[in-house]
Design an enzyme around this catalytic site. Sequence first.
Site, PDB file in Angstrom:
ATOM      1  N   SER A  13      -1.760   5.733   6.461  1.00 12.99           N
ATOM      2  CA  SER A  13      -0.556   6.357   6.456  1.00 12.99           C
ATOM      3  C   SER A  13       0.721   5.489   5.999  1.00 12.99           C
ATOM      4  O   SER A  13       0.439   4.324   5.820  1.00 12.99           O
ATOM      5  CB  SER A  13      -0.326   6.978   7.822  1.00 12.99           C
ATOM      6  OG  SER A  13       0.028   5.853   8.703  1.00 12.99           O
ATOM      7  N   LYS A  14       1.966   6.090   5.833  1.00  9.10           N
ATOM      8  CA  LYS A  14       3.003   5.222   5.624  1.00  9.10           C
ATOM      9  C   LYS A  14       3.193   4.268   6.560  1.00  9.10           C
ATOM     10  O   LYS A  14       3.721   3.145   6.205  1.00  9.10           O
ATOM     11  CB  LYS A  14       4.212   6.194   5.358  1.00  9.10           C
ATOM     12  CG  LYS A  14       5.291   5.522   5.197  1.00  9.10           C
ATOM     13  CD  LYS A  14       6.495   6.325   4.751  1.00  9.10           C
ATOM     14  CE  LYS A  14       7.915   5.946   5.178  1.00  9.10           C
ATOM     15  NZ  LYS A  14       8.042   4.671   5.089  1.00  9.10           N
ATOM     16  N   ARG A  15       2.987   4.593   8.010  1.00 10.09           N
ATOM     17  CA  ARG A  15       3.153   3.682   8.910  1.00 10.09           C
ATOM     18  C   ARG A  15       2.363   2.499   8.776  1.00 10.09           C
ATOM     19  O   ARG A  15       2.816   1.124   9.135  1.00 10.09           O
ATOM     20  CB  ARG A  15       2.850   4.066  10.148  1.00 10.09           C
ATOM     21  CG  ARG A  15       4.484   4.314  11.226  1.00 10.09           C
ATOM     22  CD  ARG A  15       4.076   4.731  12.429  1.00 10.09           C
ATOM     23  NE  ARG A  15       3.905   6.194  12.393  1.00 10.09           N
ATOM     24  CZ  ARG A  15       2.818   7.155  12.834  1.00 10.09           C
ATOM     25  NH1 ARG A  15       2.072   6.375  13.595  1.00 10.09           N
ATOM     26  NH2 ARG A  15       2.814   8.421  12.510  1.00 10.09           N
TER      27      ARG A  15
END
Length: 506
Positions: free
Chosen positions: A261-263
């Site tokens: 994910s972007k995280r």
Amino acid sequence: MRVRFAPSPTGPLHIGGVRTALYNYLFARKHGGTFILRIEDTDQSRFVPGAEEYIQEALQWLGLLPDEGPTQGGPHAPYRQSERTHLYRQFAEKLLDSGHAYYAFDTEEELEDMRLRLQKSGQKAGAYNSITRYSMKNSLTLSRDEVQARIRNGEPYVIRIKIPRNEEVRVNDLIRGTIVVNSSTLDDKVLFKSDGMPTYHLANVADDYLMQITHVIRGEEWLPSAPLHVLLYKYLGLEEVMPQFAHLPLILKPEGNGKLSKRDGDRLGFPVFPLQWRDPESGEISAGYRESGWLPEAVINFLALLGWHPTEGKELFSLSELIDLFDLSRISKSGAKFDLEKARWINRQYVQALPPEVLGRELCRQAVNHGINADPQYCHRVASLVKERLTLLSDLWKESHFFFSRPGPPDAQWLQGRWNPETAALLDACIDRLSALELFESHQIEDTISQILREKSLKPAVLLPLLRVLLTGTMTGPSVADSMALLGKEETLHRLRTYRLWNIPV
Ligand code: GLU
């Protein structure tokens, strides 16, 4: 062979989507087929301005140019679903006529009531299916006249597929083999919404048919939709021309648990989007590979290897080699862990292979971004000197900014540990001897420094870090002598003399 990349313009393209585009592209090129870009934008509520342009720009940056698409045009234009809405209704009508679809008039509250009822009785949450549909307001429970009247009166309705109660549905997947699902696990998905737009499922199947798609290569997240799509082909009488399916494995977090994910990217310091993206609503900026100094060839190379490998041992592949070697049968079923170190290593190889002029031009460009108009010849020389220290293109400036502007004074604590009563005299000796040099080139400089060290019986570690900090403000970088030669005599002496202005702790 005709394949399509069919993103929905709901935000920036995740690198998982880029890999899907890449595999479609490789497959098309390998087989002399056609690579199509189709924009799936029927869900108006998820439309994000700029997202389609972003997708097009990303494909362009990576060199994955579609043969047919919204800007390229083609025999099946338009390639944006929102411009094709007139084409979908006939498919829904056909399903209504053959009894494989029905009208449903349930309001939001009625649907919510059903969900609550089901929850209370401990059943799977919310499914509108072969059992529950008989207690809802639809053309299976209302009389024909009432249905007609409601439609005439302009009451909002949706069209749902009528999933059989207990039937085996087979999906043949080129990567996973045959998957058998019982229809009792599927629900009566909406095919047409009350706003008159088709849903993803109907538009996707209709367009794959209309655009004569032969292979649907897409992410694993669409595997649960595949049985529904197979049923749609069957009920539309299109089984004969149904495309073959290949569902690609997920790209996983570097640790291997869960989707990347972007995280994860933020946490570990790498982008998950090809280009930088500015969220039009929040203004939030997400990093992109391009802006972070990655080369498109490297991104293609490492993405290709996430879930597919042609041969053991080799890691570097050009796009044309990838086209040559690509083979759906070598795609793995299990998720592919994102390997940042390998990706960086691959980028480094491509950066190292760039011609020095290209690096020089890039450095000049980066200098301009920092407000400095540098001489191209000088940029070229600086870039050649720092080249071996580069992994990302953006390292160019990080590794060489001190060739363009003078460093500030060093950290007082650092200095304290290195300074002794003889240091000033030692630096002065260097300044004198270097200023006496006629030829100010690397090996003359090196000889001079070695000589001073020999005469004073000092180790290089006593002098060189000090000289480096005076010259560059950093502790690492290209050799001190090379750096001096590049800065030139006047600038070198100027920087060395600044120690006299330092507030030296004693
Ligand atoms: N529009 C879908 C997406 O956003 C396409 C899925 C498919 O390729 O069928 O990924």
